[in-house]
Design a protein around this motif. Structure first.
Motif: not given
Length: 321
Positions: A232-253
């Motif tokens: 839905l990101d393309d339709f919502m016009g909102e920033e995709n918060y799944r930014d794909g940035q890696s963080d080796q010391k932290k985990t996203k939930l």
């Protein structure tokens, strides 16, 4: 009510609908969303027989639409109301005459026509505009006349093709409230084609996502927004918060909050576990008459197991991102 199986359609050798499988149940307010050219309006026109399709099956109330003769198709369409973005009113006819027009077209022999017109005008709250011309009405009032006109034939289904796209937000809200009332009080199944995610959240209980003529997802609105938001990101016009940035010391939930669940879970998590986390993204949205949303946090790897155990213990829906 509406059952579509493996429906395909081409225009000038371009396939605009590909293998569509979709079920819309009686009483649904069903949203069809997608960018321009996704095929949603074409699919809507297939439902009421205005467009033919190449293969597959499309049944409306146990009637095979593609098997109807021209005479049968005309009768079939009389049971399906339709409203459009541009209202499509007859400018030289009064409100009363515009609503009367479908009865004349279908040569209906409805009893008490005058009473019926006044009833639908009362439903759309325009009884005082009965003798006005369209040019004397606001955009919202014109759309209410269009809705009244669609209701005059006592349809089982109401198809809305971008019906609020030309209206400002306040008027849009009033039209959506009217559609919900029609669905609730008259039991009419409503199919809404829109590119406005706010419309889907406000009015629809189920939705389908179309892209390049294919149905990418279908189901309850909350499930689509919470489980497959990337569609839905393309339709919502909102920033995709799944930014794909890696963080080796932290985990996203990602924590899912469905209707009626505790939206204070993060405060309790912090207080009861002592875990320090970052709130990456969060939001609660209104879906029809309920509230739901999702929260994304980033926790240190060494505290991940503690957070996982807490969420599971409290039966909170979550996933690792």
């Amino acid at each position: 009510m509406i059952e579509i199986k493996n429906l395909n359609k081409t225009f000038d050798e371009k396939q605009v609908l590909q293998g569509i499988d979709l079920v819309i149940e009686k009483g649904d307010i069903y949203g069809l969303v997608g960018v321009s050219g996704a095929g949603k309006s074409t699919l809507l026109r297939c439902i009421n027989g205005l467009e033919l399709f190449d293969s597959g099956t499309l049944m409306v109330d146990n009637v095979h639409v593609n098997r109807l003769t021209n005479k049968e198709l005309r009768y079939f369409r009389s049971g399906i109301g339709m409203i459009f973005q541009q209202f499509s009113l007859l400018e030289r006819k009064t409100v009363y005459e515009n609503i009367l027009f479908p009865l004349k077209c279908f040569k209906s022999k409805m009893n008490n026509v005058d009473q019926k017109i006044r009833e639908v005008l009362e439903l759309v709250e325009l009884t005082d505009k009965i003798h006005m011309l369209p040019r004397q009405l606001s955009g919202g009032q014109k759309q209410r006349v269009a809705i009244a006109r669609a209701l005059i034939m006592n349809p089982k289904i109401l198809l809305c093709d971008e019906a609020t796209s030309a209206l400002d937000p306040n008027i849009t809200q009033s039209i959506l409230e009217l559609l919900k009332r029609i669905n609730r009080e008259l039991g009419i199944t409503i199919v809404v084609v829109t590119h406005q995610m706010s419309v889907v959240k406000e009015i629809c209980n189920k939705m389908g996502v179309l892209s390049s003529g294919k149905l990418k997802a279908a189901g309850p609105v909350q499930d689509i927004f919470l489980n497959t938001p990337e569609l839905l990101d393309d339709f919502m016009g909102e920033e995709n918060y799944r930014d794909g940035q890696s963080d080796q010391k932290k985990t996203k939930l990602e924590i899912i909050l469905r209707s009626g669940e505790n939206d204070q879970i993060l405060s309790k998590l912090a207080i009861e576990t002592g875990v320090q986390f970052e709130l990456v993204w969060g939001g609660l949205n209104k879906y029809s008459d309920s509230i739901a949303g999702a929260l994304m946090i980033r926790v240190r790897d060494e505290e991940y197991a503690l957070v996982e155990a807490y969420l599971n213990q409290h039966r909170v829906e979550w996933r690792k991102v």
